[in-house]
Design an enzyme around this catalytic site. Structure first.
Site, PDB file in Angstrom:
ATOM      1  CD  GLU A 114      -0.813   9.434  77.302  1.00  0.00           C
ATOM      2  OE1 GLU A 114      -0.625  10.380  78.107  1.00  0.00           O
ATOM      3  OE2 GLU A 114      -1.766   9.382  76.530  1.00  0.00           O
ATOM      4  CE  LYS A 116       1.528  11.820  87.191  1.00  0.00           C
ATOM      5  NZ  LYS A 116       2.365  12.935  87.662  1.00  0.00           N
ATOM      6  CG  ASP A 118       8.146  15.466  88.219  1.00  0.00           C
ATOM      7  OD1 ASP A 118       7.025  15.955  88.502  1.00  0.00           O
ATOM      8  OD2 ASP A 118       9.037  15.288  89.053  1.00  0.00           O
ATOM      9  CE1 TYR A 229      -2.201  15.923  80.186  1.00  0.00           C
ATOM     10  CE2 TYR A 229       0.195  16.036  80.233  1.00  0.00           C
ATOM     11  CZ  TYR A 229      -1.043  16.388  80.762  1.00  0.00           C
ATOM     12  OH  TYR A 229      -1.118  17.189  81.863  1.00  0.00           O
ATOM     13  CE  LYS A 317       3.004  10.285  90.738  1.00  0.00           C
ATOM     14  NZ  LYS A 317       3.080  10.912  92.029  1.00  0.00           N
ATOM     15  CB  CYS A 411      38.434  30.148 106.244  1.00  0.00           C
ATOM     16  SG  CYS A 411      38.702  29.211 104.735  1.00  0.00           S
ATOM     17  CB  CYS A 414      43.042  30.380 104.536  1.00  0.00           C
ATOM     18  SG  CYS A 414      41.680  31.519 104.863  1.00  0.00           S
ATOM     19  CB  CYS A 429      36.742  32.519 103.810  1.00  0.00           C
ATOM     20  SG  CYS A 429      38.495  32.862 103.675  1.00  0.00           S
ATOM     21  CB  CYS A 434      41.128  31.832 101.166  1.00  0.00           C
ATOM     22  SG  CYS A 434      40.486  30.194 101.512  1.00  0.00           S
TER      23      CYS A 434
END
Ligand code: IVH
Length: 669
Positions: A114, A116, A118, A229, A317, A411, A414, A429, A434
């Site tokens: 099956e 797996k 996550d 499952y 895995k 920044c 600018c 900024c 800008c």
């Protein structure tokens, strides 16, 4: 209405609501206003109360109707939830097979393979075919009762299908994995970024976050899915194999991963493992491996457990989606609201099949916390389509030549000074002119969630700005084909097309226009609320902080952002230009002149003349809203017979209290 007519109406309403649930929660693209939706829901609730039809368990009223909880209660699993031992290589998988053969003293048996998933494991209990409760795994013995959130998962049956060949037992405990599809995660993350929230790093975190919400309405806006499952306790039923369990779960209506497969020997399993490794990239959800399970349940029992892991299963895995590389530089990106985000520029490296050379470093605190320096060897991680991030520095590779990074005080685009406001993680900024911010703003304005202007992507917006043809989103509407033709890359046809799409976008739905303006703290959801409550852009522009905070879900922070936005002289000019250009947003809901419009009601005690659900439906039909608890934003508390503590609260807050007669007068009954 007679019973049959009521049932017919109930069935129709359920279908309609399911359709709109999907438009709202899954597609984020509602067709009807929230109040229209609430009206349908109240009508269904009222009818279900009056004409029970035996199918209530799977009705949409059961999925998203619950009120927020104060905290989760704990849930003791009827039988403990185990976890799996991991195998990280071909050799470990082969060792597992050899071990089982030795312990079982036979060579001839089958496995089930099956994917797996996550996500996170949950345990569900059904009694007499009905979903009763569901919980997270917790420590394996006790988890958190997240029943009302699980109910929002549209693919999870609330009623076991009993029309199959397998009778439904009185008590069923089943296990599965709740997960979020990658596409849903990306959509959710875009929304979070818009609303100023941190994006989730991977689908598992997002699924866990969604399932652990106290308010199921929030869970419902983060579409979750589930695959089942395994089974736990099912008294009186004897299955012979795991494969049979999966088949029966499916016949009962539970989603079982379609990629599960019975395999007769370990070589076939190894092929399956390799195939899934390839398929993984094209799956709509994240898998981090494949689970190998002994099929015969008697054999499983004989093999037993080692500590908390069954001896009969192995989580195989896939190689990690982490990689090690060198960080060459840190650059700064300036976002739409001026936030400076540090980005790592790295030696390109393959992570789970994708070449990565940039990773977000989030903000300066994150860099300090992880002590990331230029020249460091770092471990990076990528989950699905999520932006790769630096997990940690490999300290053992430090040579001493690495350079600490300093966030700039100006920044980078600018040159204006940047500020870090109290309580914020980002430096910003604050120069509204800008270029980086303007370009991002124009991009946002034209985006799909906003004005949805076809042919106006990131590159074209930047090009138009750089050529000094536009300085703000409103300038777009003063572009001409001739001006566009002066730009390179713009042929006659594409210029014509862009002008056409701009023309077409002149009467956007009000909510999309509000969202497109890019007001801070105002994502798509908030924009919808503002559009619904204020009905026109002029009314929204005239709204005060008090007007705004009087609206349910609008807090002081959002209110301040809205007022600030429209008071900014520069934005005032932009709004004037929109008007001159003939950009006129369309109200999504009809004008409201009902006396209940925008009023919020709380009911306490029982009414003589009608059930609470009917009163609720009436209020909502007339444009008011009904809430379960009294707050300072409540307009009226309606007190029926034997009122509860809500009445005391109303008195202490000085809220208008209506008796039943006064309420009936107000609603003209
Ligand atoms: S079987 C005793 N099957 O992996 C058997 N688990 O560490 C218990 N998982 O907590 C689990 N996909 O969250 C099983 N097809 C699958 C699975 C799966 C994902 C998760 C589950 C469990 C963890 C095992």
């Amino acid at each position: 209405m007679d019973k049959d007519a009521a049932w017919e109406k109930i069935a129709k309403l359920r279908k309609t609501i399911e359709y709109h649930n999907n438009r709202y929660y899954q597609q984020d693209n509602p067709e009807i206003s929230d109040s229209e939706y609430d009206r349908l829901m109240s009508e269904l609730q009222a009818l279900e109360e009056l004409y029970p039809d035996g199918h209530i368990a799977s009705s949409p009223t059961q999925r998203v109707g619950a009120a927020p909880l104060a905290k989760f209660s704990s849930f003791e699993h009827p039988s403990p939830m185990l976890s799996l031992a991991n195998g990280f290589s071909r050799e470990e998988i082969i060792d597992f097979d050899v071990r089982i053969k030795k312990l079982a003293a036979i060579n001839n048996f089958s496995y089930v393979a099956e994917p797996k998933l996550d996500g996170l494991a949950v345990n569900l209990v059904y009694e007499n075919g009905r979903f009763i409760r569901g919980a997270t795994r917790g420590d394996g013995f006790t988890g958190e009762d997240v029943s009302q959130n699980l109910k929002t998962i549209s693919t999870l049956p609330l009623q076991i299908n009993n029309s199959g060949s397998h009778p439904v037992p009185d008590f069923v405990e089943i296990r599965g994995e709740v997960y979020m599809e990658i596409e849903s995660l990306n959509k959710l993350n875009r929304r979070r970024l818009d609303e100023g929230d941190e994006p989730f790093a991977n689908p598992r975190n997002a699924a866990a976050g969604a399932l652990r919400q106290l308010d199921p309405k929030i869970t419902a806006r983060r579409p979750l899915n589930i695959f089942l499952y395994a089974v736990g306790k099912i008294p009186g039923v004897n299955f012979s194999s795991h494969w049979e369990v999966l088949q029966i779960l499916q016949s009962w209506g539970f989603p079982v991963n379609p990629l599960v497969q019975k395999v007769n020997d370990i070589n076939i399993f190894l092929e399956y493992f390799a195939r899934m490794g390839d398929l993984r990239k094209s799956l709509p959800y994240e898998i981090d491996g494949v689970v190998l399970k002994v099929n015969d349940l008697a054999l499983q029992e004989k093999l037993g457990n080692v500590s908390r892991n069954p001896r009969w299963a192995l989580a195989c895995k896939f190689p990690a989606t982490q990689a090690t590389t060198v960080l060459h530089d840190i650059i700064i990106q300036v976002g739409r609201i001026g936030s400076l985000t540090p980005v790592a520029i790295m030696e390109p490296v393959n992570v789970g099949g994708v070449t990565v050379s940039r990773a977000t470093l989030h903000n300066e605190d994150e860099i300090l916390k992880k002590d990331i320096r230029i020249g460091d060897t770092v471990i990076i991680q990528r989950a699905g389509d999520v932006i790769p991030e630096v997990v940690k520095v490999v300290l053992s590779r430090r040579t001493g030549k690495e350079k600490e990074f300093q966030m700039p005080s100006h920044c980078p685009v600018c040159g204006s000074e940047v500020v870090r406001e109290e309580g914020e993680v980002a430096r910003r900024c604050i120069n509204l002119s800008c270029p980086a911010q303007i370009k991002e703003n124009i991009k946002h304005f034209a985006s799909r969630g906003g004005m949805d202007i076809e042919g106006l992507g990131e590159k074209i917006s930047a090009q138009l700005f750089d050529a000094q043809l536009i300085y703000d989103p409103a300038d777009l509407y003063f572009l001409t084909k001739e001006k566009l033709l002066e730009l390179d890359r713009h042929g006659e046809k594409s210029a014509h097309k862009l002008i056409e799409s701009l023309q077409r976008s002149k009467n956007p739905p009000l909510n999309k226009f509000i969202y497109a303006l890019g007001i801070r703290n105002t994502g798509e959801h908030i924009a919808k609320i503002l559009a619904r409550e204020f009905g026109s852009i002029d009314k929204l522009m005239a709204a005060t902080v008090d007007d705004l905070t009087a609206v349910y879900e609008i807090g002081p922070e959002i209110a301040a952002s809205v007022v600030h936005f429209f008071s900014e002289p520069k934005n005032k000019t932009v709004m004037d230009k929109f008007q001159k250009a003939g950009v006129i947003p369309q109200a999504t809901v009809t004008a409201k002149d009902s006396p209940l419009q925008g009023r919020s009601f709380v009911f306490t005690g029982s009414l003589e003349s009608m059930p609470r659900s009917e009163a609720k439906a009436i209020v909502e039909q007339m444009g008011g809203s009904v809430h379960s608890s009294t707050t300072s934003k409540t307009t009226y508390v309606v007190a029926g017979r034997e009122p509860g503590s809500k009445l005391d609260k109303a008195r202490s807050l000085g809220i208008t209290i209506l008796g039943e007669d006064e309420f009936l007068k107000l609603v003209c009954r």
